[in-house]
Motif scaffolding. Sequence first.
Motif, PDB file in Angstrom:
ATOM      1  N   GLN A 109      22.067  39.269   1.389  1.00 27.38           N
ATOM      2  CA  GLN A 109      21.523  40.622   1.397  1.00 27.38           C
ATOM      3  C   GLN A 109      20.757  40.929   0.108  1.00 27.38           C
ATOM      4  OE1 GLN A 109      22.298  43.142   4.104  1.00 27.38           O
ATOM      5  NE2 GLN A 109      20.369  43.696   3.143  1.00 27.38           N
ATOM      6  N   GLY A 110      19.649  41.607   0.276  1.00 29.96           N
ATOM      7  CA  GLY A 110      18.861  42.011  -0.875  1.00 29.96           C
ATOM      8  C   GLY A 110      17.910  43.127  -0.517  1.00 29.96           C
ATOM      9  N   MET A 111      16.932  43.365  -1.392  1.00 29.84           N
ATOM     10  CA  MET A 111      15.966  44.440  -1.204  1.00 29.84           C
ATOM     11  C   MET A 111      14.556  43.873  -1.194  1.00 29.84           C
ATOM     12  SD  MET A 111      15.682  47.760  -0.834  1.00 29.84           S
ATOM     13  CE  MET A 111      17.382  48.182  -1.263  1.00 29.84           C
ATOM     14  N   MET A 112      13.784  44.248  -0.167  1.00 30.33           N
ATOM     15  CA  MET A 112      12.374  43.878  -0.102  1.00 30.33           C
ATOM     16  C   MET A 112      11.557  45.085  -0.543  1.00 30.33           C
ATOM     17  SD  MET A 112      10.147  42.222   3.037  1.00 30.33           S
ATOM     18  CE  MET A 112      10.298  43.637   4.158  1.00 30.33           C
ATOM     19  N   THR A 113      10.670  44.856  -1.487  1.00 31.34           N
ATOM     20  CA  THR A 113       9.826  45.927  -2.010  1.00 31.34           C
ATOM     21  C   THR A 113       8.365  45.511  -1.898  1.00 31.34           C
ATOM     22  OG1 THR A 113       9.675  45.102  -4.270  1.00 31.34           O
ATOM     23  CG2 THR A 113      11.643  46.401  -3.707  1.00 31.34           C
ATOM     24  N   HIS A 114       7.488  46.448  -2.168  1.00 35.18           N
ATOM     25  CA  HIS A 114       6.076  46.086  -2.289  1.00 35.18           C
ATOM     26  C   HIS A 114       5.883  45.384  -3.634  1.00 35.18           C
ATOM     27  CE1 HIS A 114       4.735  48.036   1.414  1.00 35.18           C
ATOM     28  NE2 HIS A 114       5.675  48.927   1.158  1.00 35.18           N
ATOM     29  N   ASP A 115       4.780  44.673  -3.757  1.00 30.23           N
ATOM     30  CA  ASP A 115       4.658  43.726  -4.867  1.00 30.23           C
ATOM     31  C   ASP A 115       4.434  44.363  -6.232  1.00 30.23           C
ATOM     32  OD1 ASP A 115       2.083  44.533  -4.368  1.00 30.23           O
ATOM     33  OD2 ASP A 115       1.210  42.535  -4.501  1.00 30.23           O
ATOM     34  N   SER A 169       7.745  52.650  -0.344  1.00 31.78           N
ATOM     35  CA  SER A 169       9.049  52.406   0.281  1.00 31.78           C
ATOM     36  C   SER A 169       9.594  51.038  -0.121  1.00 31.78           C
ATOM     37  CB  SER A 169       8.945  52.486   1.800  1.00 31.78           C
ATOM     38  OG  SER A 169       8.152  51.416   2.299  1.00 31.78           O
ATOM     39  N   ALA A 170      10.902  50.915   0.035  1.00 33.39           N
ATOM     40  CA  ALA A 170      11.601  49.638  -0.120  1.00 33.39           C
ATOM     41  C   ALA A 170      12.646  49.592   0.973  1.00 33.39           C
ATOM     42  CB  ALA A 170      12.256  49.539  -1.495  1.00 33.39           C
ATOM     43  N   GLN A 171      13.070  48.392   1.349  1.00 39.12           N
ATOM     44  CA  GLN A 171      14.050  48.326   2.431  1.00 39.12           C
ATOM     45  C   GLN A 171      14.989  47.146   2.269  1.00 39.12           C
ATOM     46  OE1 GLN A 171      11.711  47.212   6.163  1.00 39.12           O
ATOM     47  NE2 GLN A 171      13.259  45.604   5.935  1.00 39.12           N
ATOM     48  N   GLN A 172      16.158  47.284   2.867  1.00 34.84           N
ATOM     49  CA  GLN A 172      17.116  46.189   2.867  1.00 34.84           C
ATOM     50  C   GLN A 172      16.506  45.000   3.589  1.00 34.84           C
ATOM     51  OE1 GLN A 172      20.094  48.352   5.416  1.00 34.84           O
ATOM     52  NE2 GLN A 172      20.174  46.388   6.505  1.00 34.84           N
ATOM     53  N   ALA A 173      16.915  43.803   3.195  1.00 34.85           N
ATOM     54  CA  ALA A 173      16.313  42.614   3.793  1.00 34.85           C
ATOM     55  C   ALA A 173      17.140  41.382   3.505  1.00 34.85           C
ATOM     56  CB  ALA A 173      14.896  42.410   3.247  1.00 34.85           C
ATOM     57  N   TYR A 174      16.949  40.390   4.348  1.00 37.84           N
ATOM     58  CA  TYR A 174      17.383  39.035   4.059  1.00 37.84           C
ATOM     59  C   TYR A 174      16.120  38.241   3.720  1.00 37.84           C
ATOM     60  CZ  TYR A 174      22.132  39.607   5.944  1.00 37.84           C
ATOM     61  OH  TYR A 174      23.427  39.992   6.165  1.00 37.84           O
ATOM     62  N   ALA A 175      16.228  37.402   2.711  1.00 37.58           N
ATOM     63  CA  ALA A 175      15.074  36.577   2.334  1.00 37.58           C
ATOM     64  C   ALA A 175      14.621  35.710   3.492  1.00 37.58           C
ATOM     65  CB  ALA A 175      15.424  35.711   1.132  1.00 37.58           C
ATOM     66  N   SER A 176      15.579  35.327   4.344  1.00 38.46           N
ATOM     67  CA  SER A 176      15.281  34.413   5.447  1.00 38.46           C
ATOM     68  C   SER A 176      14.786  35.124   6.698  1.00 38.46           C
ATOM     69  CB  SER A 176      16.550  33.628   5.789  1.00 38.46           C
ATOM     70  OG  SER A 176      17.624  34.519   6.065  1.00 38.46           O
ATOM     71  N   ARG A 190       7.994  41.681  -2.656  1.00 33.54           N
ATOM     72  CA  ARG A 190       8.905  40.988  -3.556  1.00 33.54           C
ATOM     73  C   ARG A 190      10.320  41.143  -2.992  1.00 33.54           C
ATOM     74  NH1 ARG A 190       8.221  41.841  -9.858  1.00 33.54           N
ATOM     75  NH2 ARG A 190       9.376  39.879  -9.741  1.00 33.54           N
ATOM     76  N   PHE A 191      11.177  40.177  -3.313  1.00 34.66           N
ATOM     77  CA  PHE A 191      12.552  40.218  -2.816  1.00 34.66           C
ATOM     78  C   PHE A 191      13.510  40.076  -3.980  1.00 34.66           C
ATOM     79  CE2 PHE A 191      16.412  38.009  -1.366  1.00 34.66           C
ATOM     80  CZ  PHE A 191      16.867  38.934  -0.441  1.00 34.66           C
ATOM     81  N   PHE A 192      14.539  40.937  -3.977  1.00 35.71           N
ATOM     82  CA  PHE A 192      15.567  40.917  -5.016  1.00 35.71           C
ATOM     83  C   PHE A 192      16.925  40.696  -4.359  1.00 35.71           C
ATOM     84  CE2 PHE A 192      12.058  43.560  -6.423  1.00 35.71           C
ATOM     85  CZ  PHE A 192      11.796  43.075  -7.708  1.00 35.71           C
ATOM     86  N   LEU A 193      17.536  39.571  -4.659  1.00 35.01           N
ATOM     87  CA  LEU A 193      18.848  39.250  -4.112  1.00 35.01           C
ATOM     88  C   LEU A 193      19.917  40.040  -4.876  1.00 35.01           C
ATOM     89  CD1 LEU A 193      20.249  37.188  -2.094  1.00 35.01           C
ATOM     90  CD2 LEU A 193      20.681  35.796  -4.120  1.00 35.01           C
ATOM     91  N   PHE A 194      20.723  40.807  -4.145  1.00 34.57           N
ATOM     92  CA  PHE A 194      21.718  41.637  -4.818  1.00 34.57           C
ATOM     93  C   PHE A 194      22.705  40.806  -5.639  1.00 34.57           C
ATOM     94  CE2 PHE A 194      21.258  45.005  -1.237  1.00 34.57           C
ATOM     95  CZ  PHE A 194      20.178  45.568  -1.889  1.00 34.57           C
ATOM     96  N   ALA A 195      23.032  39.621  -5.147  1.00 27.74           N
ATOM     97  CA  ALA A 195      23.994  38.771  -5.858  1.00 27.74           C
ATOM     98  C   ALA A 195      23.519  38.434  -7.267  1.00 27.74           C
ATOM     99  CB  ALA A 195      24.247  37.490  -5.070  1.00 27.74           C
ATOM    100  N   ASP A 196      22.212  38.362  -7.459  1.00 27.42           N
ATOM    101  CA  ASP A 196      21.673  38.058  -8.788  1.00 27.42           C
ATOM    102  C   ASP A 196      21.978  39.174  -9.780  1.00 27.42           C
ATOM    103  OD1 ASP A 196      20.684  35.644  -7.952  1.00 27.42           O
ATOM    104  OD2 ASP A 196      18.618  36.339  -7.692  1.00 27.42           O
TER     105      ASP A 196
END
Length: 323
Positions: A109-115, A169-176, A190-196
């Motif tokens: 799980q992570g967050m997808m945002t605009h670049d 806007s930004a939204q929840q996302a899976y990188a895959s 861009r994608f930010f993994l919450f675990a990081d």
Amino acid sequence: MRLRTCLISCLLSLCTGAHALAADKVVFLTSWYAQAEHGGFYQAVATGIYKKYGLDVTIRMGGPQVNGMQILSSGQADFLMGYDLQTLKSVETGVPVTTVAASFQSELQGMMTHDDVKSLADLKSRTVLVSTSGRVTWWPWLKARYKLDDAQSRVYTFNLQPFFADPRSAQQAYASSEVFSANKAGVKNRFFLFADDGYPPYGTTIVTMQKTVKDKPELVARFVKASMEGWKSYLENPAPGNALIKKDNPNMQDDQLAWGVEKLKEYRMINGGDAATQGIGTMSDARWQKTRDFMVGAGLLKADADWKKAYTTQFVKDLRVMP
């Protein structure tokens, strides 16, 4: 006497052979439609790893209308692809389940945002799309960490169009998953993994009933070991597992499967963290306590919940399926 001894020996041999051929039937319920994130389990079927351990495994797909905990607790499945927060909450409410292994060392799980977004701290000025389930899992963690507010959130309905239409806007996302779809649509992101950033749960866990652990520990041990060997094999050559994934889920295309495998490797979901030195599937008391502490702090779990019943390390502490 010699003839009688010979006959008894032959009968015993036949019985032993028949027993060896009688594999234990196991039903494993996944959390969603078949995809690369389930690849290790499909790989263990496709390559005969489960069979090697005397298991006849049927993989049953989950989905949006499937109540996995209910199916598991009613005996319609032997193992469930679980999620730490769900398992802890289930134990709190009296459902006697427990986690026996963690396929992924962190959640996808992570967050997808605009670049134009540089970090999760930039979300303070954004509209954040959050699903109903996200509001009682990762959203409380994200709010607390970056001082966000419920007022800036909107409902995520698993439709990417609102994100595409609104550059703020930004939204929840899976990188895959969502990131793959956004890239195919030509939307820079861009994608930010919450675990990081410290989000503590494990991912793609194996959950079973506490009674199964007590009554059939040898069966649980075989299923866990075979599944982790399946993940190791999947990373080496995912083709056999992917063929079965596409059979179960014809909507899954080769390019998305390849992307999914690439992201599992990039984020070292299977072979990173403690798994790098302790073996695939490993879990620790310390990590589980971090998840418990986060949930209690966020009001998602009662402080007196018997959280240690939600997992056991007995099947992974000496497993040593090394990457």
